[in-house]
Design a protein around this motif. Structure first.
Motif, PDB file in Angstrom:
ATOM      1  N   GLU A  46       0.830  -1.202   0.000  1.00  0.00           N
ATOM      2  CA  GLU A  46       0.000   0.000   0.000  1.00  0.00           C
ATOM      3  C   GLU A  46       0.867   1.255   0.000  1.00  0.00           C
ATOM      4  O   GLU A  46       1.972   1.278   0.562  1.00  0.00           O
ATOM      5  CB  GLU A  46      -0.928   0.029   1.224  1.00  0.00           C
ATOM      6  CG  GLU A  46      -0.213   0.073   2.557  1.00  0.00           C
ATOM      7  CD  GLU A  46      -1.160   0.175   3.747  1.00  0.00           C
ATOM      8  OE1 GLU A  46      -2.382   0.057   3.567  1.00  0.00           O
ATOM      9  OE2 GLU A  46      -0.661   0.380   4.868  1.00  0.00           O
ATOM     10  N   ALA A  60      -1.229   8.468   2.867  1.00  0.00           N
ATOM     11  CA  ALA A  60      -2.302   7.565   3.245  1.00  0.00           C
ATOM     12  C   ALA A  60      -2.998   8.137   4.473  1.00  0.00           C
ATOM     13  O   ALA A  60      -2.360   8.765   5.327  1.00  0.00           O
ATOM     14  CB  ALA A  60      -1.744   6.176   3.548  1.00  0.00           C
ATOM     15  N   GLU A  61      -4.299   7.912   4.568  1.00  0.00           N
ATOM     16  CA  GLU A  61      -5.055   8.442   5.701  1.00  0.00           C
ATOM     17  C   GLU A  61      -4.470   7.975   7.026  1.00  0.00           C
ATOM     18  O   GLU A  61      -4.448   8.724   8.009  1.00  0.00           O
ATOM     19  CB  GLU A  61      -6.513   8.007   5.601  1.00  0.00           C
ATOM     20  CG  GLU A  61      -7.340   8.769   4.585  1.00  0.00           C
ATOM     21  CD  GLU A  61      -7.481  10.239   4.932  1.00  0.00           C
ATOM     22  OE1 GLU A  61      -7.460  11.071   4.000  1.00  0.00           O
ATOM     23  OE2 GLU A  61      -7.575  10.563   6.133  1.00  0.00           O
ATOM     24  N   ALA A  62      -3.989   6.747   7.055  1.00  0.00           N
ATOM     25  CA  ALA A  62      -3.511   6.154   8.312  1.00  0.00           C
ATOM     26  C   ALA A  62      -2.263   6.837   8.867  1.00  0.00           C
ATOM     27  O   ALA A  62      -1.968   6.714  10.061  1.00  0.00           O
ATOM     28  CB  ALA A  62      -3.228   4.673   8.110  1.00  0.00           C
ATOM     29  N   VAL A  63      -1.535   7.578   8.011  1.00  0.00           N
ATOM     30  CA  VAL A  63      -0.279   8.177   8.467  1.00  0.00           C
ATOM     31  C   VAL A  63      -0.313   9.693   8.457  1.00  0.00           C
ATOM     32  O   VAL A  63       0.657  10.336   8.877  1.00  0.00           O
ATOM     33  CB  VAL A  63       0.917   7.668   7.631  1.00  0.00           C
ATOM     34  CG1 VAL A  63       0.948   6.150   7.607  1.00  0.00           C
ATOM     35  CG2 VAL A  63       0.903   8.236   6.222  1.00  0.00           C
ATOM     36  N   LYS A  64      -1.392  10.296   7.962  1.00  0.00           N
ATOM     37  CA  LYS A  64      -1.491  11.760   7.901  1.00  0.00           C
ATOM     38  C   LYS A  64      -1.288  12.365   9.284  1.00  0.00           C
ATOM     39  O   LYS A  64      -1.869  11.904  10.269  1.00  0.00           O
ATOM     40  CB  LYS A  64      -2.863  12.179   7.365  1.00  0.00           C
ATOM     41  CG  LYS A  64      -2.955  12.220   5.864  1.00  0.00           C
ATOM     42  CD  LYS A  64      -4.310  12.749   5.415  1.00  0.00           C
ATOM     43  CE  LYS A  64      -4.433  12.730   3.917  1.00  0.00           C
ATOM     44  NZ  LYS A  64      -5.756  13.192   3.463  1.00  0.00           N
ATOM     45  N   ARG A  66       1.337  12.206  11.041  1.00  0.00           N
ATOM     46  CA  ARG A  66       2.389  11.503  11.797  1.00  0.00           C
ATOM     47  C   ARG A  66       3.655  11.303  10.973  1.00  0.00           C
ATOM     48  O   ARG A  66       4.760  11.382  11.504  1.00  0.00           O
ATOM     49  CB  ARG A  66       1.879  10.137  12.275  1.00  0.00           C
ATOM     50  CG  ARG A  66       0.679  10.210  13.197  1.00  0.00           C
ATOM     51  CD  ARG A  66       0.345   8.849  13.792  1.00  0.00           C
ATOM     52  NE  ARG A  66       0.021   7.863  12.771  1.00  0.00           N
ATOM     53  CZ  ARG A  66       0.718   6.727  12.569  1.00  0.00           C
ATOM     54  NH1 ARG A  66       1.757   6.446  13.307  1.00  0.00           N
ATOM     55  NH2 ARG A  66       0.329   5.882  11.615  1.00  0.00           N
ATOM     56  N   GLU A  86       3.204   3.549  15.488  1.00  0.00           N
ATOM     57  CA  GLU A  86       2.363   2.644  16.260  1.00  0.00           C
ATOM     58  C   GLU A  86       2.639   1.216  15.819  1.00  0.00           C
ATOM     59  O   GLU A  86       3.177   0.992  14.724  1.00  0.00           O
ATOM     60  CB  GLU A  86       0.887   2.997  16.014  1.00  0.00           C
ATOM     61  CG  GLU A  86       0.538   4.442  16.329  1.00  0.00           C
ATOM     62  CD  GLU A  86      -0.799   4.867  15.733  1.00  0.00           C
ATOM     63  OE1 GLU A  86      -1.373   4.101  14.931  1.00  0.00           O
ATOM     64  OE2 GLU A  86      -1.255   5.969  16.079  1.00  0.00           O
ATOM     65  N   GLU A  88       0.790  -0.799  14.522  1.00  0.00           N
ATOM     66  CA  GLU A  88       0.142  -1.028  13.223  1.00  0.00           C
ATOM     67  C   GLU A  88       0.990  -0.541  12.056  1.00  0.00           C
ATOM     68  O   GLU A  88       0.685  -0.840  10.899  1.00  0.00           O
ATOM     69  CB  GLU A  88      -1.217  -0.320  13.179  1.00  0.00           C
ATOM     70  CG  GLU A  88      -2.264  -0.886  14.124  1.00  0.00           C
ATOM     71  CD  GLU A  88      -2.002  -0.585  15.584  1.00  0.00           C
ATOM     72  OE1 GLU A  88      -2.482  -1.353  16.446  1.00  0.00           O
ATOM     73  OE2 GLU A  88      -1.295   0.414  15.887  1.00  0.00           O
ATOM     74  N   ASP A  89       2.037   0.216  12.316  1.00  0.00           N
ATOM     75  CA  ASP A  89       2.930   0.689  11.255  1.00  0.00           C
ATOM     76  C   ASP A  89       4.027  -0.329  10.948  1.00  0.00           C
ATOM     77  O   ASP A  89       4.835  -0.111  10.042  1.00  0.00           O
ATOM     78  CB  ASP A  89       3.584   2.012  11.662  1.00  0.00           C
ATOM     79  CG  ASP A  89       2.574   3.133  11.836  1.00  0.00           C
ATOM     80  OD1 ASP A  89       2.675   3.882  12.832  1.00  0.00           O
ATOM     81  OD2 ASP A  89       1.676   3.257  10.969  1.00  0.00           O
TER      82      ASP A  89
END
Length: 121
Positions: A46, A60-64, A66, A86, A88-89
């Motif tokens: 991804e 990506a939304e998940a990392v915006k 950070r 995190e 999850e990363d």
């Protein structure tokens, strides 16, 4: 040919920042875009972040908020700063570059070998 070499992957604790680097070398006329992707076992690779020569950046939304992508265009190098990572990363992070090898040539995609980032306490 074109080679992409990543570095900086490590085992870090949640919240501990780290920076990934990727340097492109070889037969390069220009690089129009450099990006970071990530992949965990059993899932698709991804997009994490990308930056074009014109300065356009997407995350990506998940990392915006950070992660931060940056480039040194003259050095054909891209960085990814992971702030507040995190668990999850956790993934293998891959560098990607869109490279033109001549003035009249079309751009082709090249990939690095990947660098492991593990976020765990």
């Amino acid at each position: 040919q074109v080679q992409l070499v990543e570095s900086g992957g490590a085992l870090v604790q949640p919240g501990e920042s780290l920076t990934l680097s990727c340097a492109a070398s070889g037969s390069i006329f220009s690089i129009w875009r450099m990006a970071w992707y990530r992949q965990v076992p059993g899932k698709k690779r991804e997009l994490v972040a990308a930056q074009t020569n014109g300065g356009s950046i997407i995350y990506a939304e998940a990392v915006k908020g950070r992660f931060t992508i940056s480039r040194e265009i003259a050095k054909n190098t891209v960085y990814l700063q992971l702030n507040s990572p995190e668990p999850e990363d956790t993934a293998v992070y891959y560098c990607n570059a869109g490279v033109r090898q001549s003035l009249s040539g079309t751009a082709s995609d090249y990939w690095g070998q990947g660098t492991q980032v593990t976020v765990s306490s």
